[in-house]
Design an enzyme around this catalytic site. Structure first.
Site: not given
Ligand code: 13P
Length: 292
Positions: A49, A83-84, A105, A135, A182, A214-215
């Protein structure tokens, strides 16, 4: 072996599995994730990131990943991804540094602005044959949107996805289908509901664009496996790895209050991350797929 992300994703499509994309921030987490990939014979995406780049330095983290991919991964395919990425500047820096994929992003600005910023990144990255992830919709943190209904306004709209892909030329698309980023969802033990009907509609609208979830920390094996029946080919996880590392670290330090050598202290944490990532490869059915 450092490999273009395109090769990993194309193989995942051909053999019906998903590629795990794990955030790494230092040599310890990089080693842990790659050791898990070696153990499971699984292809893997390592992602960094902008905050990790600020923490370690772009050259430092890039060379850690490159060296571990070459010296530890051997023939296991390892792709490096931003990432992002929030600014064109960081996107361009990662393209120059040799990443095979970057994310721009711009999900927090209106649709047309998102298109313009994403297209600018695509035009730049594609000149170097680097893939771009955009995104559309916005993947929130749980603190911002508790229920699926509250998340609805931020979700990706299938018709917009088609327009977005046509106008920007992105290679992969991160979708908001009820997924949240998160730590909060993990602490609350929330069951992670996805709007599978919406995901399916998005996939039908853009069948040639691999989708990114993601997530994915804390998402059940069943939900992960269902997601790649509906176009998801990359699954991002970060929080769960951090929790595994830090929880093991806390235990190690509590068990031996006199410990002082970081190499001893980090060992159980690295093993915890390795075990966790290995279990994720099995969930994503990428175990054993690094075989050609
Ligand atoms: P989490 O931290 O919820 O696993 O999400 C990670 C993510 O989407 C990184 O781009």
């Amino acid at each position: 072996m450092l490999t273009h992300i395109r090769d990993l994703v194309h193989d995942a499509i051909a053999r019906d599995y998903a590629v795990g994309a794990f955030n790494v921030e230092n040599v310890e987490t990089t080693l842990a994730v790659i050791r898990a990939a070696v153990q499971e014979k699984s292809p893997v995406i390592l992602q960094v990131s902008e905050t990790t780049i600020a923490y370690a330095g772009l050259k430092v983290i890039t060379s850690i990943v490159e060296h571990v991919a070459r010296d530890v991964a051997g023939q296991i395919p390892v792709a490096l991804h931003l990432d992002h990425g929030k600014s064109f500047r960081s996107v361009a820096a990662c393209v120059q540094a040799g990443f095979s994929s970057i994310m721009i992003d711009a999900s927090d600005v209106p649709f047309q602005e998102n298109v313009i910023l994403t297209k600018q990144a695509v035009d730049y990255a594609h000149r170097k044959e680097v893939w771009v992830q955009g995104e559309l919709g916005a993947v929130k943190g749980l603190e911002e949107a508790i229920t699926l209904l509250e998340r609805e306004p931020f979700m990706t709209k299938p018709e917009e996805a088609l327009q977005f892909v046509k106008e920007t030329g992105v290679d992969t698309l991160a979708v908001a289908v009820g997924n949240v980023h998160g730590v909060v969802k993990m602490r609350k033990g929330m069951t992670h509901a996805l709007d599978v009907a919406r995901l399916d509609e998005i996939w039908k609208a853009i069948p040639n664009t691999p989708l990114v979830l993601h997530g994915a920390s804390g998402v059940s094996v069943e939900t992960l496996q269902e997601s790649f029946q509906h176009g998801i080919r990359i699954v991002n996880m970060n929080t769960e790895l951090k929790l595994a590392f830090v929880n093991a670290l806390r235990m190690t330090l509590q068990k031996d209050v006199d410990a002082y050598d970081p190499r001893d202290i980090f060992k159980p944490s690295m093993q915890a991350v390795q075990d966790l990532v290995a279990s994720k490869f099995r969930a994503l059915k990428s175990t054993g797929k690094a075989n050609h």
